[in-house]
Design an enzyme around this catalytic site. Structure first.
Site, PDB file in Angstrom:
ATOM      1  N   HIS A 127      10.477  89.597 102.992  1.00  0.00           N
ATOM      2  CA  HIS A 127      10.879  91.017 103.318  1.00  0.00           C
ATOM      3  C   HIS A 127      10.971  91.642 102.500  1.00  0.00           C
ATOM      4  O   HIS A 127      10.233  93.239 102.690  1.00  0.00           O
ATOM      5  CB  HIS A 127      12.425  91.291 104.711  1.00  0.00           C
ATOM      6  CG  HIS A 127      13.097  92.657 104.253  1.00  0.00           C
ATOM      7  ND1 HIS A 127      12.826  92.866 105.485  1.00  0.00           N
ATOM      8  CD2 HIS A 127      13.264  93.137 103.686  1.00  0.00           C
ATOM      9  CE1 HIS A 127      12.891  94.414 105.579  1.00  0.00           C
ATOM     10  NE2 HIS A 127      13.537  94.372 104.301  1.00  0.00           N
ATOM     11  N   GLU A 128      11.946  91.201 101.173  1.00  0.00           N
ATOM     12  CA  GLU A 128      11.243  91.634 100.231  1.00  0.00           C
ATOM     13  C   GLU A 128      10.545  92.034  99.341  1.00  0.00           C
ATOM     14  O   GLU A 128      10.060  92.991  98.410  1.00  0.00           O
ATOM     15  CB  GLU A 128      12.587  91.652  98.976  1.00  0.00           C
ATOM     16  CG  GLU A 128      14.050  91.478  99.617  1.00  0.00           C
ATOM     17  CD  GLU A 128      14.677  92.994  99.961  1.00  0.00           C
ATOM     18  OE1 GLU A 128      14.336  93.472  99.716  1.00  0.00           O
ATOM     19  OE2 GLU A 128      15.526  92.418 100.781  1.00  0.00           O
ATOM     20  N   HIS A 170       8.389  94.344 100.409  1.00  0.00           N
ATOM     21  CA  HIS A 170       8.434  96.047  99.834  1.00  0.00           C
ATOM     22  C   HIS A 170       8.138  95.619  98.238  1.00  0.00           C
ATOM     23  O   HIS A 170       7.323  96.873  98.205  1.00  0.00           O
ATOM     24  CB  HIS A 170      10.100  96.187  99.524  1.00  0.00           C
ATOM     25  CG  HIS A 170      10.758  96.374 100.854  1.00  0.00           C
ATOM     26  ND1 HIS A 170      10.849  98.215 101.575  1.00  0.00           N
ATOM     27  CD2 HIS A 170      12.375  95.740 101.182  1.00  0.00           C
ATOM     28  CE1 HIS A 170      10.854  97.956 102.248  1.00  0.00           C
ATOM     29  NE2 HIS A 170      12.154  96.670 102.277  1.00  0.00           N
ATOM     30  N   GLU A 191      10.159 100.264 105.089  1.00  0.00           N
ATOM     31  CA  GLU A 191      10.624  99.686 105.321  1.00  0.00           C
ATOM     32  C   GLU A 191       9.253  99.106 106.941  1.00  0.00           C
ATOM     33  O   GLU A 191       9.629  97.625 107.220  1.00  0.00           O
ATOM     34  CB  GLU A 191      11.433 100.076 106.531  1.00  0.00           C
ATOM     35  CG  GLU A 191      12.788  99.283 107.512  1.00  0.00           C
ATOM     36  CD  GLU A 191      13.287  97.994 105.909  1.00  0.00           C
ATOM     37  OE1 GLU A 191      13.632  98.147 105.375  1.00  0.00           O
ATOM     38  OE2 GLU A 191      14.003  97.142 106.816  1.00  0.00           O
TER      39      GLU A 191
END
Lengths: 494, 494
Positions: free
Chosen positions: A259-260, A263, A289
């Site tokens: 997830h990170e 980003h 997101e």
């Protein structure tokens, strides 16, 4: 020197201050010794004031006006002016006294909220929540809107978004998702207890670094550390810093890392020539997101991904040898209505957001009183998720956002999930058999496509324009509904 | 608001910028991803310019002038004004064009020097060294002096120091140290090969943290990490960051840690009410070095220290069980003339500095030409240390300082060694049997004495005044000569 050139030069100082602020904020979560919180707060406060003063200075305002006349429409320069003008408006439309008062109440609100959540005492939080709502309404009036006060608030987080556009988004997913969740529930429970265990932290850390590197996060211009609340930060698009945390649920750190890293790769994808400029970085919260969700959910929870990655997992954690890709991916995609948003699965997640969106709108237009919030919350959970929280601590007190007066932020999470499928569908159409690539560990073509279409565009276009340019149509939930319906119907044999 | 209050308020912004600069500089050496050097340099450059502009602003200059009239002589406020006035003078006396030109030449000089050292080619470095000397002379003229241009230069690093004061210092140590070194040489060589080995880095790291904590470095307001070139930095006196490195010579990291912890404890000793103010931190380079040397040499190389610490060392590195305190301390204090300053022992160290000081003075007053530097250097080494470097790489090309145009800095290292003994003698006189304390691991009384007398004084007094207040007399080499003579005569049975 042209106004545009002067504007860019002035912005370099703001970028330096903001870079320092970002490094200080990262350091505070990762390495700062506990006893220096006071000095850090003082330093950070000074720098934030300086960058704000520079941003709202007469010189900046004049240069933006002049550059606006100078820049040819449709050019990068025009985009630069647009981005700066929007940021300036946000900083100047709300009077300093209101900003200060909200900052003060927000800090206090955070303390009171934390205690109320701990004690399961909504009554303790209600009065200051009421005050924060009043201040936020004043903020909305200062920012201005045509239809609904929520438009002014949510636009701060997602340029161009309105209550109506979010209504449209949620209208498109409400019924199919609620029905999908019900069908999954009928298919019977999944036992994922084998994913819980005493997984050694050092092994988790090494595996998370490996997985971030494998998908394409560039450790030459980034790093990964440990923090209590995982985030992606860092002082520049050539210095992007991920954080993760290690739990007894094995996928927690792995999925958090993906997830990170999503980003992070978005930030790292900024063109070199835009580094440090107003066009650097992701264009909006929703778009950001969408990329974290892409790498976490569409890539990281796919059968193809684990076809490639499972041998590495077996090596790192021998206890996982009991799984093949089929069984592991089934557990990894377990769907079950639950109370806590941040622990929710991919399917129920948007329902959590929908509850919050409906409550925010009702609080802002006065159709819901603060005192009635817990009951309203519980009723929405019953209606959308089929469960009712037994306490407010795991109900309307669970999220930090409202305690700081952040209303209008939540829908960007759902937008991310929905947009990720819309974009990835186009990627599949362009690249062909993406699953076959992932099953061989070939993530580069996927990353390159996203870099070319999205990451390298920075803030060049508005969020809505970028959706149109990348996908050829307006933002909509069709791909998302089709995508998760197909995926979960297959997984659950529905 | 009084001028003093306004001055302190304005200084808070400078302190915030300098804190950010320090964090960025630390991060660059410790955690920054390699590919972000460009962005970091741009950010740091902007912040340095901003803090310089703020420091030299009309407002700052006016407030210092007004506050100078307002502050009662002898008060903290007067000290604040004195410190700021001195810093302002240093920043304003040298024209910006000269600063810029020296910065440019220094960066270039560093590159050329690194290559010249690598290739053992002084001729490659000589031309730019000549230019740097010329620029440094211009700098000295701008700063002003009465007797010798070296006075202007060295005062930048050690307030109040002059060529004459350094001459006096070196005159006091030249003969006794040269004689002591000769006597030690006659006593025969010491074989310390047992200190070299494959010491695991993780064990070294843990032991270094332990030892820093044991002597009193406060990890609540500090930390220790790894860096190629060890240093003590950090953004505030409540956030002090040590770095160390791990080598196959076991004492390297241990002694390095004690050295940097000495710097660090000096910074951490700043009174809470002065944190972030112009009076925070160590008063001068010489004073700072005196404290790193105290903890490294006087404490850390003592028999008493290892009487306490050796069992811990045995535990961490079982191969050291062959040593008792006597044999270990003998090896730890091995004295042998060698070529490289940073690897020199406690006794020969000041001779290395003396060579450099004499060369700097001669270069500045023109009595030594750049082309004759290597021969002059070698002759000095023969005369003071009894050895002649076989190459310029381990001779006059070894140090980084001159490549950046830093002339006048070196003597502060020797001052540190000398002052450490002068101060510690007073500590012994006050506290009684300090060795007995150290042998029991009681370092707190030592630290508290130094905190009270030195660290808590910050920049309140001039370096010379502080020597007088702490030791009751002017700075002088007597205690140093007596101390190391006694110590090494005992160790070598002379």
């Amino acid at each position: 020197m042209s106004s545009i050139a002067a504007l860019k030069q002035l912005y370099a100082d703001i970028d330096a201050l903001q870079g320092a602020e970002a490094l200080m904020a990262w350091d505070q979560q990762v390495f700062m010794p506990p006893g220096s919180a006071g000095a850090r707060a003082a330093h950070l406060g000074c720098l934030l004031r300086m960058s704000h003063e520079l941003f709202t200075s007469d010189k900046m305002q004049r240069l933006i006006e002049e550059a606006a006349k100078e820049a040819e429409p449709g050019t990068e320069d025009a985009a630069t002016v647009r981005v700066l003008k929007r940021a300036l408006d946000q900083r100047t439309k709300i009077p300093a006294t209101l900003v200060e008062e909200k900052g003060r109440l927000g800090t206090l609100g955070h303390e009171i909220w934390a205690k109320a959540r701990q004690d399961n005492d909504f009554g303790h939080f209600a009065p200051i929540l009421g005050q924060l709502i009043e201040l936020t309404k004043q903020e909305g009036e200062c920012l201005g809107y045509t239809d609904h006060i929520y438009d002014a608030l949510t636009d701060q987080y997602e340029e161009g978004a309105t209550k109506k556009s979010w209504d449209h988004m949620f209208d498109g997913i409400r019924k199919p998702i609620v029905e999908l969740v019900a069908a999954i529930k009928e298919a019977g429970p999944v036992d994922d207890s084998a994913l819980y265990g005493d997984w050694p932290e050092a092994d988790q850390r090494a595996f998370c670094d490996h997985i971030a590197r494998a998908v394409g996060f560039d450790f030459n211009i980034g790093r990964q550390d440990t923090a209590v609340h995982p985030f992606c930060g860092g002082p520049s698009t050539t210095d992007v810093r991920l954080t993760t945390r290690f739990k007894n649920y094995l996928p927690s750190a792995i999925m958090g890392t993906l997830h990170e890293a999503g980003h992070g790769m978005y930030e790292q994808g900024t063109p070199v020539e835009w580094a440090g400029s107003p066009l650097a970085g992701g264009v909006s919260l929703g778009w950001h997101e969408s990329q974290s969700r892409t790498w976490e959910n569409i890539v990281g929870r796919s059968h193809a991904f684990w076809t490639f990655m499972l041998p590495k997992l077996h090596e790192a954690f021998p206890a996982t040898k009991a799984f093949d890709a089929d069984s592991f991916v089934k557990l990894l995609n377990k769907v079950e209505p639950s109370f806590i948003r941040v622990e929710a699965d991919e399917v129920t997640y948007s329902l959590h957001i929908m509850v919050r969106f409906e409550i925010e709108c009702a609080l802002m237009d006065g159709s819901l009183a603060v005192k009635d919030l817990p009951e309203f919350w519980n009723e929405k959970y019953r209606s959308y998720l089929g469960i009712v929280p037994e306490t407010d601590s795991v109900g309307c007190l669970q999220d930090v956002h409202w305690s700081a007066g952040a209303f209008g932020y939540f829908p960007t999470y759902a937008m991310g999930s929905i947009l990720s499928y819309q974009v990835f569908d186009c990627l599949r159409a362009d690249l062909g058999d993406v699953d076959a690539m992932m099953a061989k560990g070939e993530f580069a073509p996927i990353l390159h496509w996203l870099q070319e279409k999205v990451y390298r565009q920075g803030k060049r276009y508005t969020p809505a324009d970028l959706v149109q340019r990348v996908t050829g149509k307006a933002f909509g939930p069709e791909a998302y509904i089709a995508g998760i319906s197909a995926k979960y119907k297959a997984l659950y044999g529905i």
